[in-house]
Design a protein around this motif. Structure first.
Motif, short mmCIF file in Angstrom:
data_model
loop_
_atom_site.label_atom_id
_atom_site.label_comp_id
_atom_site.label_asym_id
_atom_site.label_seq_id
_atom_site.Cartn_x
_atom_site.Cartn_y
_atom_site.Cartn_z
N GLN A 17 -4.99 10.93 0.07
CA GLN A 17 -6.00 9.96 0.49
C GLN A 17 -7.26 10.20 -0.30
O GLN A 17 -7.76 11.33 -0.38
CB GLN A 17 -6.28 10.08 1.98
CG GLN A 17 -7.19 8.98 2.48
CD GLN A 17 -7.35 9.01 3.99
OE1 GLN A 17 -7.11 10.02 4.64
NE2 GLN A 17 -7.75 7.89 4.55
N THR A 20 -11.16 5.67 -2.13
CA THR A 20 -10.87 4.27 -2.44
C THR A 20 -9.49 3.83 -1.98
O THR A 20 -9.09 2.71 -2.23
CB THR A 20 -11.00 4.02 -3.96
OG1 THR A 20 -10.09 4.88 -4.65
CG2 THR A 20 -12.42 4.26 -4.43
N GLY A 21 -8.75 4.70 -1.32
CA GLY A 21 -7.42 4.33 -0.84
C GLY A 21 -6.44 5.49 -1.03
O GLY A 21 -6.85 6.62 -1.26
N TRP A 22 -5.17 5.17 -0.94
CA TRP A 22 -4.13 6.18 -1.05
C TRP A 22 -3.50 6.17 -2.43
O TRP A 22 -3.33 5.12 -3.04
CB TRP A 22 -3.03 5.91 -0.02
CG TRP A 22 -3.41 6.28 1.36
CD1 TRP A 22 -4.02 5.46 2.30
CD2 TRP A 22 -3.24 7.54 1.99
NE1 TRP A 22 -4.23 6.16 3.46
CE2 TRP A 22 -3.74 7.44 3.31
CE3 TRP A 22 -2.69 8.75 1.58
CZ2 TRP A 22 -3.72 8.49 4.20
CZ3 TRP A 22 -2.67 9.81 2.48
CH2 TRP A 22 -3.18 9.67 3.76
N HIS A 75 1.57 -3.29 0.76
CA HIS A 75 0.31 -2.54 0.85
C HIS A 75 -0.24 -2.17 -0.52
O HIS A 75 -0.96 -1.18 -0.65
CB HIS A 75 0.52 -1.26 1.68
CG HIS A 75 0.96 -1.53 3.08
ND1 HIS A 75 0.09 -1.94 4.05
CD2 HIS A 75 2.19 -1.48 3.65
CE1 HIS A 75 0.76 -2.12 5.18
NE2 HIS A 75 2.02 -1.85 4.97
N GLU A 78 -3.80 -1.21 -0.91
CA GLU A 78 -4.26 -0.03 -0.19
C GLU A 78 -3.70 1.27 -0.77
O GLU A 78 -4.25 2.35 -0.49
CB GLU A 78 -3.82 -0.12 1.26
CG GLU A 78 -4.29 -1.36 1.98
CD GLU A 78 -3.43 -1.64 3.21
OE1 GLU A 78 -3.14 -0.69 3.95
OE2 GLU A 78 -3.07 -2.81 3.40
N ILE A 79 -2.62 1.17 -1.53
CA ILE A 79 -1.96 2.37 -2.03
C ILE A 79 -1.51 2.15 -3.47
O ILE A 79 -0.97 1.10 -3.80
CB ILE A 79 -0.78 2.78 -1.14
CG1 ILE A 79 -0.18 4.10 -1.60
CG2 ILE A 79 0.26 1.70 -1.06
CD1 ILE A 79 0.78 4.72 -0.60
N HIS A 97 -8.06 6.68 -11.63
CA HIS A 97 -8.35 7.65 -10.58
C HIS A 97 -8.56 9.03 -11.18
O HIS A 97 -7.77 9.94 -10.95
CB HIS A 97 -7.21 7.70 -9.56
CG HIS A 97 -6.98 6.41 -8.87
ND1 HIS A 97 -7.72 6.01 -7.78
CD2 HIS A 97 -6.11 5.41 -9.11
CE1 HIS A 97 -7.31 4.83 -7.37
NE2 HIS A 97 -6.33 4.44 -8.16
#
Length: 108
Positions: A17, A20-22, A75, A78-79, A97
């Motif tokens: 996690q 900014t998200g997973w 998702h 989100e991921i 990332h």
């Protein structure tokens, strides 16, 4: 740790996690970025054969790929899913990332 049976005994992905998200590192659950596409998934023939040949349980491996496609499709905002076998996918993920090197001994 997320169980992703099939490639090897005890194979798992790692979920992280972030602010900014997973992120989900799928390990060896797929070898080519096109395999996790919800619609029109594909893999190069050589990599497809190699995955089949190396799988401890090919049926479980394919089931988990389908689960990951569904996760990505439902998702995806989100991921972020990635693996280390696809050099382009890994490079793109690293640029999106970047991890902090604070506290590391890199460059020393």
């Amino acid at each position: 740790m997320i169980p992703l049976a099939g490639h090897t005994l005890g194979h798992a992905g790692i979920a992280i996690q972030t602010s900014t998200g997973w992120l989900l590192h799928g390990g060896d659950a797929w070898f080519y970025r096109g395999e996790k596409e919800a619609d029109n998934h594909h893999c190069t023939p050589g990599l497809r054969f190699y995955q089949w040949m190396m799988a401890m349980d090919n049926q479980a491996r394919r089931r988990n790929q389908q689960r990951l496609r569904e996760l990505s499709g439902q998702h995806g905002a989100e991921i972020a899913l990635f693996c280390s076998h696809d050099a382009l996918e890994l490079k793109q993920m690293a640029s999106l990332h970047p991890f902090s090197s604070a506290g590391s001994n890199q460059g020393q």
